[in-house]
Design a protein around this motif. Structure first.
Motif, short mmCIF file in Angstrom:
data_model
loop_
_atom_site.label_atom_id
_atom_site.label_comp_id
_atom_site.label_asym_id
_atom_site.label_seq_id
_atom_site.Cartn_x
_atom_site.Cartn_y
_atom_site.Cartn_z
N ALA A 106 0.81 -1.21 0.00
CA ALA A 106 0.00 0.00 0.00
C ALA A 106 0.85 1.26 0.00
N THR A 107 2.08 1.17 0.52
CA THR A 107 2.93 2.37 0.59
C THR A 107 4.25 2.18 -0.12
N SER A 108 4.39 1.12 -0.92
CA SER A 108 5.71 0.78 -1.46
C SER A 108 5.96 1.21 -2.89
N PHE A 109 4.95 1.76 -3.56
CA PHE A 109 5.14 2.06 -4.98
C PHE A 109 5.73 3.45 -5.19
N ASP A 110 6.61 3.52 -6.20
CA ASP A 110 7.35 4.76 -6.43
C ASP A 110 6.59 5.76 -7.27
N ALA A 111 5.47 5.39 -7.87
CA ALA A 111 4.73 6.32 -8.71
C ALA A 111 3.23 6.13 -8.47
N PRO A 112 2.68 6.56 -7.34
CA PRO A 112 1.26 6.35 -7.04
C PRO A 112 0.35 7.10 -8.02
N ALA A 141 -17.36 -2.21 -18.40
CA ALA A 141 -15.93 -1.91 -18.43
C ALA A 141 -15.69 -0.54 -19.04
N THR A 142 -14.88 0.27 -18.37
CA THR A 142 -14.58 1.62 -18.84
C THR A 142 -13.08 1.86 -18.78
N LYS A 143 -12.50 2.29 -19.88
CA LYS A 143 -11.08 2.63 -19.88
C LYS A 143 -10.90 3.98 -19.21
N LEU A 144 -10.03 4.05 -18.22
CA LEU A 144 -9.82 5.27 -17.47
C LEU A 144 -8.84 6.18 -18.20
N SER A 145 -9.34 7.31 -18.66
CA SER A 145 -8.50 8.23 -19.43
C SER A 145 -8.13 9.48 -18.64
N ASN A 146 -8.73 9.67 -17.46
CA ASN A 146 -8.51 10.90 -16.70
C ASN A 146 -7.62 10.66 -15.48
N VAL A 147 -6.73 9.68 -15.59
CA VAL A 147 -5.83 9.37 -14.48
C VAL A 147 -4.39 9.47 -14.96
N THR A 148 -3.50 9.74 -14.02
CA THR A 148 -2.08 9.77 -14.32
C THR A 148 -1.46 8.46 -13.87
N THR A 149 -0.83 7.76 -14.77
CA THR A 149 -0.26 6.45 -14.46
C THR A 149 1.24 6.45 -14.74
N PRO A 150 1.98 5.55 -14.12
CA PRO A 150 3.42 5.47 -14.38
C PRO A 150 3.70 5.02 -15.80
N ASP A 151 4.85 5.39 -16.32
CA ASP A 151 5.32 4.92 -17.61
C ASP A 151 6.18 3.68 -17.42
N MET A 159 -2.03 1.22 -18.68
CA MET A 159 -3.44 1.38 -19.02
C MET A 159 -4.31 0.77 -17.94
N LEU A 160 -5.41 1.45 -17.58
CA LEU A 160 -6.34 0.96 -16.58
C LEU A 160 -7.76 0.90 -17.14
N TRP A 161 -8.43 -0.21 -16.84
CA TRP A 161 -9.85 -0.35 -17.13
C TRP A 161 -10.58 -0.61 -15.81
N SER A 162 -11.63 0.13 -15.54
CA SER A 162 -12.48 -0.12 -14.39
C SER A 162 -13.57 -1.10 -14.81
N VAL A 163 -13.80 -2.12 -13.97
CA VAL A 163 -14.78 -3.16 -14.28
C VAL A 163 -15.81 -3.20 -13.17
N ALA A 176 -5.35 -3.86 -15.31
CA ALA A 176 -4.20 -3.01 -15.62
C ALA A 176 -3.31 -3.75 -16.62
N TYR A 177 -2.88 -3.03 -17.65
CA TYR A 177 -1.96 -3.66 -18.60
C TYR A 177 -1.00 -2.62 -19.17
N ASN A 178 0.08 -3.10 -19.69
CA ASN A 178 1.01 -2.23 -20.42
C ASN A 178 1.67 -3.03 -21.53
N ILE A 179 2.11 -2.31 -22.54
CA ILE A 179 2.81 -2.91 -23.68
C ILE A 179 4.19 -2.27 -23.78
N LYS A 180 5.24 -3.09 -23.73
CA LYS A 180 6.58 -2.57 -23.93
C LYS A 180 6.79 -2.22 -25.39
N THR A 181 7.84 -1.51 -25.70
CA THR A 181 8.15 -1.21 -27.10
C THR A 181 8.47 -2.50 -27.84
#
Length: 282
Positions: A72-78, A146-156, A163-167, A182-187
């Motif tokens: 809960a407190t360990s992430f570097d980019a909340p 399901a809604t893709k969250l576009s108004n949030v700031t997420t880590p790169d 990317m975040l989707w609320s379900v 939550a998902y991400n795609i590397k280059t």
């Protein structure tokens, strides 16, 4: 000895170049799940085949399980602009965790045929589109909101946003803010495709799992003491909605099946859950 060093270096360089230019061959002594994992960069020996597939991870169920209190407190980019519940859901996932060994991390791997795109940037955008389409299709089939969250700031991750989707689903205990994908795609990297990748072509834009931080993943998380979401069913459906040349790997403790976390690793391919079982026992 000093005169032999340049020759040794040359031979080593040539050997490495040969490995880099040759796709991995199928090993008939290994399960299809393990072949896919090795092709996707999950090469460490903690992951292996076992007779029935339930003892295929050397650290057992306890190693990968999460300590929710410390996370809960360990992430570097909340995240910002999320409700308290949504923030907990995100912080309680392993999505930003980077264990040393690839077999300890949930990973999304793919070999996009090179004929579909003309650059790494196009391949990245296409991967994102394919994952979003899969989530939308599965949400419709499972009657999820399901809604893709576009108004949030997420880590790169590798220069691309998480990317975040609320379900939401009354049937599965997903109230507002309780369930997140939550998902991400590397280059993607231009590379050669193993011949046993379904629907693949000789050359592809590959997303692999071998880098310690720059790897792709797709993870579902549900808050609450008694999660009711059928995670295995969801992952199977997502896998079935993705192209055949995309697969998902999960270590022990990450997949909920019939209300219990699996104590063994699994791979998802074309809507099927594959176990790491020795071929003579499959």
């Amino acid at each position: 000895m000093k005169r032999l060093a340049p020759l040794t270096t040359t031979i080593l360089a040539a050997a490495l170049a040969g490995c880099a230019s040759t796709p991995r061959a199928y090993d008939a002594e290994q399960s299809r799940a393990l072949n896919l994992a090795r092709a996707g960069g999950i090469y460490d020996m903690d992951l292996r085949d076992s007779e029935d597939g339930t003892r295929s991870y050397s650290k057992g169920i306890l190693g990968p399980l999460l300590d929710f209190a410390s996370l809960a407190t360990s992430f570097d980019a909340p995240l910002r602009h999320l409700s308290g519940t949504q923030t907990f859901v995100f912080n309680a996932t392993d999505i930003m965790m980077t264990p040393d060994k690839p077999s300890a991390r949930p990973s999304l791997m793919g070999w996009m045929p090179a004929s579909k795109v003309t650059s790494e940037d196009q391949a990245y955008e296409q991967y994102v589109e394919l994952v979003d389409q899969a989530i939308q299709q599965v949400a419709k089939d499972m009657a999820l909101d399901a809604t893709k969250l576009s108004n949030v700031t997420t880590p790169d991750i590798d220069g691309h946003p998480l990317m975040l989707w609320s379900v939401e689903s009354a049937e599965y205990g997903c109230d507002a803010g309780q369930c997140v994908v939550a998902y991400n795609i590397k280059t993607p990297v231009y590379w050669k495709t193993p011949t046993y990748i379904k629907g693949g072509e000789p050359e592809s834009y590959n997303i692999a799992a071998n880098h310690s931080k720059k790897y792709s993943r797709l993870v579902f998380r549900q808050a609450g003491d008694q999660p009711g979401f059928p995670v295995d069913k969801f992952y199977r459906a997502i896998s079935g909605a993705l192209p055949p040349w995309m697969v998902m790997y999960f270590p022990p403790g990450f997949v909920i099946q019939e209300g219990e976390p699996l104590s063994y690793p699994v791979m998802y391919e074309q809507g099927q859950q594959l176990m790491f079982k020795e071929p003579n026992h499959e």
